[in-house]
Design a protein around this motif. Structure first.
Motif, PDB file in Angstrom:
ATOM      1  N   ILE A  27     -41.658 108.177  83.037  1.00 44.18           N
ATOM      2  CA  ILE A  27     -41.080 107.090  82.268  1.00 44.18           C
ATOM      3  C   ILE A  27     -39.559 107.167  82.365  1.00 44.18           C
ATOM      4  CG2 ILE A  27     -41.285 108.491  80.165  1.00 44.18           C
ATOM      5  CD1 ILE A  27     -41.501 105.894  78.589  1.00 44.18           C
ATOM      6  N   SER A  28     -38.947 106.074  82.732  1.00 51.74           N
ATOM      7  CA  SER A  28     -37.503 105.999  82.860  1.00 51.74           C
ATOM      8  C   SER A  28     -36.956 105.023  81.830  1.00 51.74           C
ATOM      9  CB  SER A  28     -37.096 105.538  84.267  1.00 51.74           C
ATOM     10  OG  SER A  28     -37.590 106.414  85.246  1.00 51.74           O
ATOM     11  N   ILE A  29     -36.031 105.479  81.027  1.00 52.34           N
ATOM     12  CA  ILE A  29     -35.400 104.618  80.034  1.00 52.34           C
ATOM     13  C   ILE A  29     -34.126 104.050  80.639  1.00 52.34           C
ATOM     14  CG2 ILE A  29     -34.316 104.536  77.774  1.00 52.34           C
ATOM     15  CD1 ILE A  29     -36.227 106.654  76.847  1.00 52.34           C
ATOM     16  N   ILE A  30     -34.024 102.742  80.646  1.00 53.67           N
ATOM     17  CA  ILE A  30     -32.942 102.055  81.348  1.00 53.67           C
ATOM     18  C   ILE A  30     -32.177 101.195  80.361  1.00 53.67           C
ATOM     19  CG2 ILE A  30     -32.402 100.438  83.218  1.00 53.67           C
ATOM     20  CD1 ILE A  30     -35.155 101.203  84.374  1.00 53.67           C
ATOM     21  N   GLY A  31     -30.862 101.210  80.480  1.00 52.11           N
ATOM     22  CA  GLY A  31     -30.050 100.303  79.693  1.00 52.11           C
ATOM     23  C   GLY A  31     -29.462 100.957  78.470  1.00 52.11           C
ATOM     24  N   ASP A  32     -29.033 100.115  77.514  1.00 52.59           N
ATOM     25  CA  ASP A  32     -28.457 100.569  76.262  1.00 52.59           C
ATOM     26  C   ASP A  32     -29.555 101.217  75.425  1.00 52.59           C
ATOM     27  OD1 ASP A  32     -26.714 101.004  74.231  1.00 52.59           O
ATOM     28  OD2 ASP A  32     -26.254  98.905  73.828  1.00 52.59           O
ATOM     29  N   SER A  33     -29.132 101.881  74.341  1.00 54.56           N
ATOM     30  CA  SER A  33     -30.113 102.636  73.559  1.00 54.56           C
ATOM     31  C   SER A  33     -31.056 101.748  72.758  1.00 54.56           C
ATOM     32  CB  SER A  33     -29.390 103.595  72.605  1.00 54.56           C
ATOM     33  OG  SER A  33     -28.542 102.863  71.731  1.00 54.56           O
ATOM     34  N   ILE A  34     -30.701 100.479  72.525  1.00 58.90           N
ATOM     35  CA  ILE A  34     -31.563  99.632  71.687  1.00 58.90           C
ATOM     36  C   ILE A  34     -31.789  98.246  72.232  1.00 58.90           C
ATOM     37  CG2 ILE A  34     -31.209 100.843  69.504  1.00 58.90           C
ATOM     38  CD1 ILE A  34     -28.950  99.015  68.900  1.00 58.90           C
ATOM     39  N   ASN A  35     -31.214  97.852  73.332  1.00 61.99           N
ATOM     40  CA  ASN A  35     -31.526  96.548  73.912  1.00 61.99           C
ATOM     41  C   ASN A  35     -31.126  96.525  75.384  1.00 61.99           C
ATOM     42  OD1 ASN A  35     -28.794  95.356  71.958  1.00 61.99           O
ATOM     43  ND2 ASN A  35     -28.674  95.839  74.118  1.00 61.99           N
ATOM     44  N   TYR A  36     -31.594  95.485  76.094  1.00 68.13           N
ATOM     45  CA  TYR A  36     -31.275  95.339  77.508  1.00 68.13           C
ATOM     46  C   TYR A  36     -30.783  93.928  77.784  1.00 68.13           C
ATOM     47  CZ  TYR A  36     -31.624  94.878  82.535  1.00 68.13           C
ATOM     48  OH  TYR A  36     -31.328  94.629  83.843  1.00 68.13           O
ATOM     49  N   SER A  37     -29.766  93.815  78.646  1.00 68.49           N
ATOM     50  CA  SER A  37     -29.230  92.530  79.069  1.00 68.49           C
ATOM     51  C   SER A  37     -28.998  92.578  80.569  1.00 68.49           C
ATOM     52  CB  SER A  37     -27.909  92.232  78.337  1.00 68.49           C
ATOM     53  OG  SER A  37     -27.168  91.233  79.020  1.00 68.49           O
ATOM     54  N   GLY A  38     -29.601  91.652  81.302  1.00 71.10           N
ATOM     55  CA  GLY A  38     -29.396  91.596  82.741  1.00 71.10           C
ATOM     56  C   GLY A  38     -27.951  91.298  83.103  1.00 71.10           C
ATOM     57  N   GLN A  39     -27.302  90.427  82.331  1.00 74.61           N
ATOM     58  CA  GLN A  39     -25.897  90.127  82.592  1.00 74.61           C
ATOM     59  C   GLN A  39     -25.024  91.356  82.373  1.00 74.61           C
ATOM     60  OE1 GLN A  39     -25.305  86.774  79.948  1.00 74.61           O
ATOM     61  NE2 GLN A  39     -25.704  85.292  81.585  1.00 74.61           N
ATOM     62  N   HIS A  40     -25.271  92.064  81.274  1.00 76.49           N
ATOM     63  CA  HIS A  40     -24.479  93.268  81.015  1.00 76.49           C
ATOM     64  C   HIS A  40     -24.717  94.322  82.085  1.00 76.49           C
ATOM     65  CE1 HIS A  40     -22.398  96.435  78.877  1.00 76.49           C
ATOM     66  NE2 HIS A  40     -23.458  97.195  79.002  1.00 76.49           N
ATOM     67  N   ASP A  41     -25.921  94.383  82.613  1.00 75.90           N
ATOM     68  CA  ASP A  41     -26.242  95.331  83.673  1.00 75.90           C
ATOM     69  C   ASP A  41     -25.313  95.120  84.873  1.00 75.90           C
ATOM     70  OD1 ASP A  41     -27.495  97.276  85.172  1.00 75.90           O
ATOM     71  OD2 ASP A  41     -29.410  96.242  85.320  1.00 75.90           O
ATOM     72  N   VAL A  42     -25.125  93.853  85.268  1.00 76.92           N
ATOM     73  CA  VAL A  42     -24.241  93.545  86.394  1.00 76.92           C
ATOM     74  C   VAL A  42     -22.789  93.820  86.023  1.00 76.92           C
ATOM     75  CG1 VAL A  42     -23.432  91.725  87.947  1.00 76.92           C
ATOM     76  CG2 VAL A  42     -25.846  91.829  87.303  1.00 76.92           C
ATOM     77  N   VAL A  43     -22.403  93.469  84.798  1.00 72.98           N
ATOM     78  CA  VAL A  43     -21.020  93.689  84.358  1.00 72.98           C
ATOM     79  C   VAL A  43     -20.669  95.175  84.375  1.00 72.98           C
ATOM     80  CG1 VAL A  43     -19.472  93.566  82.375  1.00 72.98           C
ATOM     81  CG2 VAL A  43     -20.837  91.574  83.008  1.00 72.98           C
ATOM     82  N   GLN A  44     -21.574  96.021  83.836  1.00 74.89           N
ATOM     83  CA  GLN A  44     -21.255  97.451  83.794  1.00 74.89           C
ATOM     84  C   GLN A  44     -21.205  98.046  85.196  1.00 74.89           C
ATOM     85  OE1 GLN A  44     -23.255 100.365  84.397  1.00 74.89           O
ATOM     86  NE2 GLN A  44     -24.913  99.103  85.274  1.00 74.89           N
ATOM     87  N   ALA A  45     -22.012  97.505  86.116  1.00 73.11           N
ATOM     88  CA  ALA A  45     -21.947  97.965  87.507  1.00 73.11           C
ATOM     89  C   ALA A  45     -20.590  97.625  88.116  1.00 73.11           C
ATOM     90  CB  ALA A  45     -23.072  97.326  88.322  1.00 73.11           C
ATOM     91  N   CYS A  46     -20.094  96.407  87.850  1.00 74.29           N
ATOM     92  CA  CYS A  46     -18.781  96.000  88.358  1.00 74.29           C
ATOM     93  C   CYS A  46     -17.670  96.842  87.746  1.00 74.29           C
ATOM     94  CB  CYS A  46     -18.542  94.515  88.059  1.00 74.29           C
ATOM     95  SG  CYS A  46     -19.641  93.396  88.959  1.00 74.29           S
ATOM     96  N   GLN A  47     -17.785  97.147  86.465  1.00 69.49           N
ATOM     97  CA  GLN A  47     -16.777  97.983  85.805  1.00 69.49           C
ATOM     98  C   GLN A  47     -16.734  99.379  86.409  1.00 69.49           C
ATOM     99  OE1 GLN A  47     -18.176  97.651  81.763  1.00 69.49           O
ATOM    100  NE2 GLN A  47     -16.776  95.979  81.276  1.00 69.49           N
ATOM    101  N   THR A  48     -17.897  99.940  86.678  1.00 68.68           N
ATOM    102  CA  THR A  48     -17.967 101.273  87.284  1.00 68.68           C
ATOM    103  C   THR A  48     -17.341 101.275  88.670  1.00 68.68           C
ATOM    104  OG1 THR A  48     -19.993 101.766  86.052  1.00 68.68           O
ATOM    105  CG2 THR A  48     -19.506 103.139  87.975  1.00 68.68           C
TER     106      THR A  48
END
Length: 280
Positions: free
Chosen positions: A166-187
């Motif tokens: 089991i892999s836990i992905i994203g923030d600790s309490i919710n997931y956003s596809g847009q934020h996923d792309v944003v955090q990748a760009c920030q990194t």
């Protein structure tokens, strides 16, 4: 909350977390499941009564489960993503409290995990709580979070015994596809700033390496299923679903079972995936 289960491990393995959450109630969880008998749990078992004896043995002597005649194992999608919609509507149609709709949805999850593992699907990602769901009434959000935490705590040992990762992905309490792309760009931007990479090095492969699904063996779903008749992505795996086949079911999630999954997979296997190329 989303759960991504990696199912192709046959031998027992310890549960693996991609990122350590502050709480077990993480929005996106990926599970790697064995391809043979991942969980032998009755579909209608009570949510708090999962017995460890219900987990089928995973060993070299296990026999391959026969597929329904409509399906072909070589055409099975490697990664199936599901937006589990309609739990509330299912409960309201029956005059039941919303909480019972979500509990029925958890039972459907157990059934789908078993079916996917038996039928050779190697990754199953389940989307249960979006960042947009915080707009729901607080009492409902609290019920959801409590239910997710209880269900996961009940199942972690069973997952490990069955060889499910089991892999836990994203923030600790919710997931956003847009934020996923944003955090990748920030990194990536920070790596450019630090001189680790140059701007000319940025490409699709690099972005995918920084997305929160990079810990899954097959991060991009082949098939997306959404239940309850809704025809939208709802901010789910926006980058990763670029070439996924889409299937929309009118069944509410608690009613989504073997027949409905078979219909979705049969539809997938009849399609020609061209990825922009001309048909053969």
């Amino acid at each position: 909350m989303a759960f991504s289960l990696q199912l192709h491990q046959i031998f027992l393995s310890h549960t693996r977390f991609c990122s350590q959450p502050k709480s077990i109630t993480n929005p996106l969880i990926s599970l790697k499941l064995p391809s043979i008998h991942p969980l032998a749990v009755a579909q209608n078992a009570a949510i708090s009564n999962i017995d460890s004896a219900g987990v089928a043995a995973i060993d070299g002597s296990a026999e391959e489960v026969l597929l329904p005649p409509q399906l072909r194992r070589e055409l099975m999608p490697k990664h199936v993503a599901v937006i589990m919609d309609g739990n509330r509507r299912w409960a309201k149609m029956r005059g039941l409290p919303v909480a019972l709709g979500y509990e029925a949805g958890i039972r459907a999850v157990r059934n789908i995990i078993e079916l996917c593992g038996n039928w050779g699907i190697r990754v199953l990602t389940l989307f249960a709580f979006s960042s947009d769901n915080w707009l729901r009434p607080k009492v409902e959000v609290d019920i959801l979070m409590s239910l997710f935490e209880r269900a996961l705590n009940d199942e972690l040992e069973n997952f490990s015994r069955a060889g499910i990762q089991i892999s836990i992905i994203g923030d600790s309490i919710n997931y956003s596809g847009q934020h996923d792309v944003v955090q990748a760009c920030q990194t990536i931007a920070q790596k450019v700033k630090d001189g680790i990479i140059e701007t000319k090095d940025i490409n699709s492969f690099l972005i995918e390496q920084e997305l929160q699904t990079n810990c899954i063996d097959f991060p991009c779903p082949d098939l997306l299923i959404r239940t309850s008749g809704e025809l939208r992505l709802s901010n789910f795996l926006l980058w990763q679903l670029a070439y996924a086949e889409l299937f929309f079911s009118h069944s509410h999630w608690p009613d989504f079972g073997e027949a409905e999954l078979m219909e979705a997979l049969s539809s997938f296997q009849q399609r020609q995936r061209r990825y922009g190329r001309q048909s053969s």
